[in-house]
Design an enzyme around this catalytic site. Sequence first.
Site: not given
Ligand SMILES: Cc1ncc(COP(=O)(O)O)c(C=O)c1O
Length: 432
Positions: A219
């Site tokens: 990110k």
């Molecule tokens: C749009 C979106 N929502 C949710 C997530 C979930 O985040 P995480 O990987 O930090 O659990 C991500 C990323 O991986 C994402 O790109």
Amino acid sequence: MSKPTNQSTNQSTNQQGNENLALDGGAPVRTTPFPSVGNASGRTLGAEELAALTRVLASGQLNSTVGGETRRLEGEFADYYAIEHALASSSGTAALHLAVGAIDPEPGDEIITTPISDAGTVLPMLMQNAVPVFADVDPRTGNLDVESVRACITERTRAIFAVHLFGSPAPVAALRELADAHGILLVEDCAQAYLTRCPDGRLAGTVGHIGCFSLQQSKHITAGDGGLCVTADAELARRMRLFADKGWPRDTDERTHLFLSTNYRMTELQAAVARAQLPKLAGVVDDRRGGARRLTSALASLAGLAVPPHDGMSYWQYPLVVDPALAGGTCHDYGKALAAEGIPANGGYLNRPLYRTPVLADRRTYGQSGYPLQVPPARVEPRYDVGLCPEAERLIGERLLVISWNERYTDADVDDIAAAVRKVHHALTRSR
Ligand SMILES: Cc1ncc(COP(=O)(O)O)c(C=O)c1O
């Protein structure tokens, strides 16, 4: 490849003076790696993060219920977004689970969302026994289509979860109006959308009732993993705080558990890194936007390749929408050809819409029960068949071309990407 190319020569340039694709034996545009989120080359991790980690380690307190880093991160993030409350958690998926936990659906209640996202948007709904309902998307952006969302609302709908895909602003002002008109909540998944600006100037994440962010490795800013929720609503904030900590009201002296939840606490080490990352965020987004503007102007004239339309976009990735009839191939043809040219690109973003993954399509939830994707608790048995969201399926199947993006791209990096896209476009369209 859908288009024949001149395979009779193994040189970079064929007899018509056209460059051969690397896929067909030509020289690739790029042979050195681009800055990448997968290692230090494309991350802003440095002395500040090291000093923060050393500070926390030296304190001997790595747990957020006692140490002060995580609470300070929450304060700083809330100030950054000029919003009343921010709550930290262990991942972006956890942050979205906090949001569902705060909404507190009855089993079988429905939450409307998009089929084009990370599974982290949807899995928390199932974990709280809600039924994901998929609305279709805008074919230009991959973001939720407001009219499709409207058509999905029933008496069991409790919330809309909108994703700002790749950092492009979803139509959250209209979705908030829709949510308010129906007495339901709007949650913004901003995992890919730090500092995304909506057309009305507001920051993505502050338009809905809750905004959720991710600090996962890829990110804009990262702590490896981590999540943040923002809200202006004190009641939602309190419920999310409790949900991340076993329902334990630590602001009272009682050791008790007010409702079912789990441990989604961020550690002090994550918070220390995230605090050091936060002051770098604006520069990261500016640099991503600068590079993206350069690429957009280089590609704007190519038939059948639509550049991202929104000014407020924060460019987690750089998406192009391919019209195969004009561009000479699908996004997958482009993705493969660009990868061979040494460009980090892929066709489709996902292999399939979220509703076609086994967890939903085969109801792989709790044992063999299929719960809650059955009647009862659901109102009707949800169907997750092919054809449910045609625009999303078309984007994934043939149109969405995603170029990995990074704040460390130089002008020369961007120019290589532009040259490769132009080369592939030329090769795929010349035999039309
Ligand atoms: C749009 C979106 N929502 C949710 C997530 C979930 O985040 P995480 O990987 O930090 O659990 C991500 C990323 O991986 C994402 O790109």
